[in-house]
Design a protein around this motif. Sequence first.
Motif, PDB file in Angstrom:
ATOM      1  N   CYS A  54       4.845 -12.607   2.754  1.00  0.00           N
ATOM      2  CA  CYS A  54       3.577 -12.911   3.031  1.00  0.00           C
ATOM      3  C   CYS A  54       2.623 -12.179   3.160  1.00  0.00           C
ATOM      4  O   CYS A  54       1.697 -12.154   4.251  1.00  0.00           O
ATOM      5  N   GLY A  55       2.449 -11.161   2.299  1.00  0.00           N
ATOM      6  CA  GLY A  55       1.746 -10.220   2.634  1.00  0.00           C
ATOM      7  C   GLY A  55       0.360 -10.248   1.308  1.00  0.00           C
ATOM      8  O   GLY A  55       0.451 -11.267   0.481  1.00  0.00           O
ATOM      9  N   TRP A  56      -0.200  -9.103   1.262  1.00  0.00           N
ATOM     10  CA  TRP A  56      -1.370  -8.999   0.194  1.00  0.00           C
ATOM     11  C   TRP A  56      -1.412  -7.792  -0.273  1.00  0.00           C
ATOM     12  O   TRP A  56      -1.263  -6.681   0.530  1.00  0.00           O
ATOM     13  N   GLY A  57      -1.790  -7.606  -1.378  1.00  0.00           N
ATOM     14  CA  GLY A  57      -1.790  -6.149  -2.283  1.00  0.00           C
ATOM     15  C   GLY A  57      -2.964  -6.194  -3.060  1.00  0.00           C
ATOM     16  O   GLY A  57      -3.516  -7.086  -3.447  1.00  0.00           O
ATOM     17  N   ASP A  58      -3.043  -4.967  -3.827  1.00  0.00           N
ATOM     18  CA  ASP A  58      -4.406  -4.392  -4.677  1.00  0.00           C
ATOM     19  C   ASP A  58      -3.949  -4.928  -6.125  1.00  0.00           C
ATOM     20  O   ASP A  58      -2.882  -3.954  -6.375  1.00  0.00           O
ATOM     21  N   THR A  59      -4.217  -5.642  -6.637  1.00  0.00           N
ATOM     22  CA  THR A  59      -3.815  -5.924  -8.156  1.00  0.00           C
ATOM     23  C   THR A  59      -4.111  -4.606  -8.912  1.00  0.00           C
ATOM     24  O   THR A  59      -3.450  -4.507 -10.008  1.00  0.00           O
ATOM     25  N   ALA A  60      -4.963  -3.914  -8.628  1.00  0.00           N
ATOM     26  CA  ALA A  60      -5.429  -2.834  -9.411  1.00  0.00           C
ATOM     27  C   ALA A  60      -4.439  -1.730  -9.149  1.00  0.00           C
ATOM     28  O   ALA A  60      -4.383  -0.719 -10.128  1.00  0.00           O
ATOM     29  N   ALA A  61      -3.534  -1.853  -8.261  1.00  0.00           N
ATOM     30  CA  ALA A  61      -2.394  -0.663  -8.230  1.00  0.00           C
ATOM     31  C   ALA A  61      -1.134  -1.313  -8.946  1.00  0.00           C
ATOM     32  O   ALA A  61      -0.119  -0.462  -8.733  1.00  0.00           O
ATOM     33  N   ALA A  62      -1.233  -2.215  -9.516  1.00  0.00           N
ATOM     34  CA  ALA A  62       0.103  -2.691 -10.375  1.00  0.00           C
ATOM     35  C   ALA A  62       0.602  -1.586 -11.281  1.00  0.00           C
ATOM     36  O   ALA A  62       1.845  -1.541 -11.163  1.00  0.00           O
ATOM     37  N   ALA A  63      -0.089  -1.077 -11.682  1.00  0.00           N
ATOM     38  CA  ALA A  63       0.436   0.096 -12.738  1.00  0.00           C
ATOM     39  C   ALA A  63       1.069   1.093 -12.214  1.00  0.00           C
ATOM     40  O   ALA A  63       2.050   1.544 -12.544  1.00  0.00           O
ATOM     41  N   ALA A  64       0.599   1.426 -11.005  1.00  0.00           N
ATOM     42  CA  ALA A  64       1.264   2.540  -9.954  1.00  0.00           C
ATOM     43  C   ALA A  64       2.546   2.189  -9.637  1.00  0.00           C
ATOM     44  O   ALA A  64       3.356   3.022  -9.339  1.00  0.00           O
ATOM     45  N   MET A  65       2.852   0.857  -9.530  1.00  0.00           N
ATOM     46  CA  MET A  65       4.021   0.136  -9.049  1.00  0.00           C
ATOM     47  C   MET A  65       4.877  -0.345  -9.736  1.00  0.00           C
ATOM     48  O   MET A  65       6.130  -0.730  -9.561  1.00  0.00           O
ATOM     49  N   LYS A  66       4.645  -0.257 -10.931  1.00  0.00           N
ATOM     50  CA  LYS A  66       5.284  -1.001 -12.146  1.00  0.00           C
ATOM     51  C   LYS A  66       6.853  -0.629 -12.196  1.00  0.00           C
ATOM     52  O   LYS A  66       7.707  -1.454 -12.450  1.00  0.00           O
TER      53      LYS A  66
ATOM     54  N   ARG B 262       0.936  -1.263   0.035  1.00  0.00           N
ATOM     55  CA  ARG B 262       0.200  -0.176  -0.181  1.00  0.00           C
ATOM     56  C   ARG B 262       0.861   1.215   0.002  1.00  0.00           C
ATOM     57  O   ARG B 262       0.283   2.106  -0.719  1.00  0.00           O
ATOM     58  N   LEU B 263       1.935   1.313   0.688  1.00  0.00           N
ATOM     59  CA  LEU B 263       2.797   2.488   0.767  1.00  0.00           C
ATOM     60  C   LEU B 263       3.701   2.569  -0.564  1.00  0.00           C
ATOM     61  O   LEU B 263       3.714   3.892  -1.154  1.00  0.00           O
ATOM     62  N   ALA B 264       3.968   1.570  -1.079  1.00  0.00           N
ATOM     63  CA  ALA B 264       4.742   1.778  -2.599  1.00  0.00           C
ATOM     64  C   ALA B 264       3.548   2.240  -3.539  1.00  0.00           C
ATOM     65  O   ALA B 264       3.808   2.953  -4.562  1.00  0.00           O
ATOM     66  N   ALA B 265       2.259   1.600  -3.553  1.00  0.00           N
ATOM     67  CA  ALA B 265       1.289   2.208  -4.498  1.00  0.00           C
ATOM     68  C   ALA B 265       0.682   3.551  -4.272  1.00  0.00           C
ATOM     69  O   ALA B 265       0.779   4.171  -5.084  1.00  0.00           O
ATOM     70  N   ALA B 266       1.057   4.007  -2.980  1.00  0.00           N
ATOM     71  CA  ALA B 266       0.469   5.443  -2.765  1.00  0.00           C
ATOM     72  C   ALA B 266       1.778   6.449  -2.911  1.00  0.00           C
ATOM     73  O   ALA B 266       1.459   7.543  -3.363  1.00  0.00           O
ATOM     74  N   TYR B 267       3.035   5.800  -2.794  1.00  0.00           N
ATOM     75  CA  TYR B 267       4.139   6.693  -2.928  1.00  0.00           C
ATOM     76  C   TYR B 267       5.111   6.092  -3.995  1.00  0.00           C
ATOM     77  O   TYR B 267       6.211   6.006  -3.501  1.00  0.00           O
ATOM     78  N   PRO B 268       4.837   5.788  -5.379  1.00  0.00           N
ATOM     79  CA  PRO B 268       5.783   5.062  -5.940  1.00  0.00           C
ATOM     80  C   PRO B 268       7.116   5.668  -6.267  1.00  0.00           C
ATOM     81  O   PRO B 268       8.075   5.017  -6.706  1.00  0.00           O
ATOM     82  N   ASP B 269       7.237   7.171  -6.382  1.00  0.00           N
ATOM     83  CA  ASP B 269       8.265   7.875  -6.687  1.00  0.00           C
ATOM     84  C   ASP B 269       9.167   7.762  -5.470  1.00  0.00           C
ATOM     85  O   ASP B 269      10.266   8.635  -5.318  1.00  0.00           O
ATOM     86  N   HIS B 270       8.744   7.217  -4.190  1.00  0.00           N
ATOM     87  CA  HIS B 270       9.845   7.488  -3.078  1.00  0.00           C
ATOM     88  C   HIS B 270      10.643   6.305  -2.949  1.00  0.00           C
ATOM     89  O   HIS B 270      11.546   6.285  -2.137  1.00  0.00           O
ATOM     90  N   PHE B 271      10.425   5.106  -3.465  1.00  0.00           N
ATOM     91  CA  PHE B 271      11.168   3.926  -3.178  1.00  0.00           C
ATOM     92  C   PHE B 271      12.054   3.331  -4.314  1.00  0.00           C
ATOM     93  O   PHE B 271      11.687   3.196  -5.235  1.00  0.00           O
TER      94      PHE B 271
END
Length: 226
Positions: free
Chosen positions: A140-152, A124-133
Motif C-alpha cells: 500500500c505504498g507509492w513510488g516514482d514511475t520514472a524510476a522504473a528502469a532503475a529498478m527493473k 525509493r530505497l530500491a531506486a537509489a540502490y538497485p544493486d543492493h537488494f
Amino acid sequence: MPEGRQVPGQYSGTVTTHVELQYLLYLPEGYAASKHAWPLVLFLHGMGERGKDLNLVKRHGPPALADKGTQYPFILLSPQCPDDEFWSVPALKALLDDVERRHRVDPARVYVTGLSMGGNGTWRLAAAYPDHFAAIVPICGWGDTAAAAAMKDIPAWVFHGQKDPVVPVDRSNAIVRALRAVGADVRLTVYPEAGHDAWSETYRNQELFQWLMAQKRPSARGSAGK
C-alpha cells in the motif's frame, strides 16, 4: 544478543549530516552456532509508528509477529523513523551498511519491505540502490514511475487494497505498469475488499516469505547463502 527475540539498537553516524536511528534487531534461532551468512529483511513501518518509542514499531508487520513468537529464518532489521519525518534513503543505507558490517549477512540475500509510508520508502530505497537488494515487497505504498528502469532487475511483489482510502490502489497499479513496460519481474496482489490495511494478510502469508527467501542477487560477490 538473544536469538529469536528482538532487541533495541541505535545507529549514530554521518551521511551528509549527523544521523541517528533507533531500531529493533532480530537474529534467527541458530545464528550464533552457525558460521554461514544469513538473509536480511529490512522492514519499514508507516507514519503512525514514527517517534522515539520503539514499542510503536511492534504494532504491525514482521516485528509485531516476531514479538508474539513467530520465528523467522532471517535477520530482521526494523528501524524507527523520527517524528514528523519521512524515511531518509541515505540514512537507511547507512544503517544497513552498519548492520551488515557487524553481522553475518549474505550480500546476495538482502530484502526490503514496508507498508504505506514504508512502502514508499521501499520504492525509493530500491531506486537509489538497485544493486543492493535481491527483492522488494512494497505494501500500500507509492513510488516514482520514472524510476522504473532503475529498478527493473529487482524482483518485486506489490500488495494493495482495492478500497484503500489513504493511498489509492492506482498508485501501485501505475508503478507496476511502468515496471512491466521495461521488462521487470513484478507481481501484483490486490485484495478486493481491503482498505488501507493490506499488510496484515500479506505478512501472515507464508507463500510470500517462501518467495522472498528464494530470490538471490546473482551479481553479489563473496556471498554465502544459508
